[in-house]
Design an enzyme around this catalytic site. Structure first.
Site, mmCIF file in Angstrom:
data_model
loop_
_atom_site.group_PDB
_atom_site.id
_atom_site.type_symbol
_atom_site.label_atom_id
_atom_site.label_comp_id
_atom_site.label_asym_id
_atom_site.label_seq_id
_atom_site.Cartn_x
_atom_site.Cartn_y
_atom_site.Cartn_z
ATOM 1 N N GLU A 1 -27.007 -5.336 23.320
ATOM 2 C CA GLU A 1 -26.836 -6.688 23.873
ATOM 3 C C GLU A 1 -25.864 -7.542 23.060
ATOM 4 O OE1 GLU A 1 -31.296 -7.244 25.721
ATOM 5 O OE2 GLU A 1 -31.030 -7.615 23.592
HETATM 6 C C1 TNX Z 1 -34.473 -6.345 25.058
HETATM 7 S S1 TNX Z 1 -33.611 -3.638 25.078
HETATM 8 C C2 TNX Z 1 -34.111 -6.231 23.744
HETATM 9 C C3 TNX Z 1 -34.797 -7.056 22.752
HETATM 10 C C4 TNX Z 1 -35.860 -7.928 23.348
HETATM 11 C C5 TNX Z 1 -36.584 -7.180 24.438
HETATM 12 C C6 TNX Z 1 -37.732 -7.917 25.040
HETATM 13 C C7 TNX Z 1 -33.110 -4.055 23.647
HETATM 14 C C8 TNX Z 1 -32.511 -3.017 22.862
HETATM 15 N N1 TNX Z 1 -33.234 -5.317 23.237
HETATM 16 O O1 TNX Z 1 -33.845 -7.832 22.050
HETATM 17 O O2 TNX Z 1 -36.756 -8.280 22.348
HETATM 18 O O3 TNX Z 1 -35.641 -6.878 25.437
HETATM 19 O O4 TNX Z 1 -38.430 -7.125 25.956
#
Ligand code: TNX
Length: 512
Positions: A312
């Site tokens: 992300e």
């Molecule tokens: C996605 S999927 C994230 C996290 C969040 C989570 C909450 C991923 C690698 N990162 O930063 O905490 O969703 O469900």
């Protein structure tokens, strides 16, 4: 649930989770756990089993030479495998290694059942070995901080289901959770905050060593993660010169319910938005920082993996992301460790060969996430599978779950957590391309061990079965109906261990 009437008592079929490779129930009377029962053999397996018997029955068997229940190393069989034989007079657990004896002890403890006024272990023959070498749980100690005792308790819970890796998500926008002598400002200025304005915290090097040692005593490695180049707002509290200004985006989904404060450079972030922060990827000072923090982390970590995040990074341009991921993966490889990154890092032009990818897309891939995951395999690496709509343990179970999020196509029922097959997840990714399975527990909404328990249990058991047991549908036992019955029989053991599991209405929970 199969029940036979035998000698006037109700006897249930043996229920083991994750389901063993082979379990036979020969005719014969069970082994009765008497007050005189003695344990023998490998001291750590004896200790693990004695503690479980004590919790379940209120009586702690003692070690002795003339043991009726014995744990012995015996040559043959793959790593972590074990065999169990129980008849009316004795129980024997054998394995080529201590981990296998430990897993045999866990299985044997799950078999303990009430029969009339007695505690018994039914007559069984079990041969068992893991499907995947890597069986992980992840704990997010960045959104909320969890103290050493809570982490140890979570390790114990995971070990009971034969997980062998604890991935610690040690840094995120909300806080940096490991004190490092090379960069003291991280502990001093970037660790006090958490989601919702709750207290933060930070492990000392000794705390971290204590966690690593406790994990090792339960046959888990620790896989530490410093997430970057995104998820790094907290780094900017300590070293503002390394951080880009936050990039504000229109927020989506769950995040609104928290009031969702906007991130401000230099101020602790207490919201739950993602994707707004980035390290300065074109500045050599950033790579000095990365070398320092991963260098010290490598020295503190006996396990073979260092995770550098990479998820992300929405505030980093594609080119900058590619440059950063290529350099950091190589830097970690040069430290003698195997890099792991979330699947987005598969887009990098020069990922270090052999880097492990962690796939967090859905069971039906979207948005080219499967292409990014496959790139790790073409690059000589393997994959850890964490499909978010199945094994993200922070998703609500149903609309009435008070804690948790729903963004991953949630809510996520226990059945959904169970019904997926690793080798059928991503086209072109077969058994040999899969290092293993990991169930992450993100902590935006979670503050206590009870919170962790209620979100993890029972779905963590479904992830354990995907990681340990044979492929879904290959036997009558590797089905939702069988899992549902077996996991229901673990309720009394979990209760006796203090695990505050969610008594999901999808399951008929045994009460004794
Ligand atoms: C996605 S999927 C994230 C996290 C969040 C989570 C909450 C991923 C690698 N990162 O930063 O905490 O969703 O469900």
């Amino acid at each position: 649930m199969k029940r036979d009437r035998q000698n006037g008592a109700t006897v249930s079929s043996p229920s083991v989770v994750p389901v063993p490779a082979s379990l036979e129930v020969p005719q014969g009377a069970p082994l009765v756990l008497t007050a005189e029962m003695r344990l023998g053999g490998d001291p750590s397996a004896v200790e693990a089993f004695a503690a479980l018997v004590d919790a379940r029955t209120g009586r702690r068997p003692e070690p002795a030479g003339d043991a009726q229940i014995a744990f012995r190393i015996a040559a043959g069989g793959p790593p972590e495998s074990y065999a169990i034989t129980v008849d009316a007079t004795a129980a024997t657990v054998t394995s080529p290694d201590e981990a296998g004896l430990f897993y045999g002890a866990q299985t044997l403890a799950q078999l303990i059942a009430r029969q009339g006024d007695e505690w018994i272990i039914p007559t069984v023959r079990i041969q068992d070995a893991p499907r995947f070498a890597y069986r992980g749980v992840m704990l997010d100690v960045a959104r909320h901080f969890f103290d050493v005792d809570t982490v140890k308790a979570y390790i114990d819970r995971a070990a009971g289901l034969k997980f062998n890796a604890l991935h610690l998500h040690l840094s995120d926008d909300q806080g940096w959770r490991l004190a490092l002598t090379c960069r003291p400002a991280l502990a001093e200025r970037a660790s006090a905050s958490a989601v919702g304005g709750d207290a933060g915290g930070c492990y000392t090097a000794d705390d971290y060593r204590e966690i690593v040692a406790h994990a090792a005593s339960r046959h888990l490695i620790v896989v530490p993660e410093f997430d970057m180049p995104g998820h790094t707002h907290a780094v900017g509290l300590a070293y503002p010169e390394l951080a880009e200004a936050p990039v504000l985006r229109a927020s989506a989904g769950d995040v609104d319910v928290f009031g969702n404060p906007h991130p401000v450079a230099g101020r602790a972030y207490t919201g739950v938005e993602v994707g707004f922060s980035s390290l300065k990827t074109n500045d050599e000072a950033t790579y000095d920082f990365v070398a320092d923090v991963f260098g010290e982390l490598a020295a503190l970590t006996p396990g073979p993996y260092l995770h550098f995040g990479g998820d992300e990074s929405l505030a980093t341009s594609d080119d900058d992301f590619s440059t950063f991921v290529s350099r950091v993966s190589q830097l970690i490889a040069d430290l003698g460790k195997t890099p792991i990154a979330w699947h987005e890092a598969g887009s990098a032009a020069q990922l270090a060969s052999g880097t492990i990818g962690q796939y967090w897309g859905y069971t039906t891939p979207t948005d080219g996430m499967d292409d990014k995951a496959r790139a790790f395999v073409s690059n000589g690496g393997q994959l850890i599978l964490s499909p978010a709509d199945a094994v993200y343990l922070d998703m609500k179970y149903d609309d009435s779950t008070p804690l948790g999020l729903t963004w991953a196509n949630g809510p996520t029922s226990v059945r959904r957590a169970y019904e997926w097959e690793p080798a059928q997840l991503l086209d072109g990714v077969g058994e040999g391309d899969i290092l293993g399975v990991e169930a992450p527990l993100w902590s935006e909404t979670l503050r206590t061990l009870d919170d962790l328990d209620t979100m993890a249990f029972p779905r963590i058991a479904a992830a354990a079965e995907a990681a340990w047991s044979q492929a879904a549908g290959t036997s009558d036992e590797r089905t939702w109906d069988s899992f549902r019955a077996r996991v229901g029989r673990l309720g009394p053991l979990w209760t006796s261990l203090g695990i505050r599991f969610f008594a999901s209405p999808e399951i008929d929970w045994a009460t004794e």
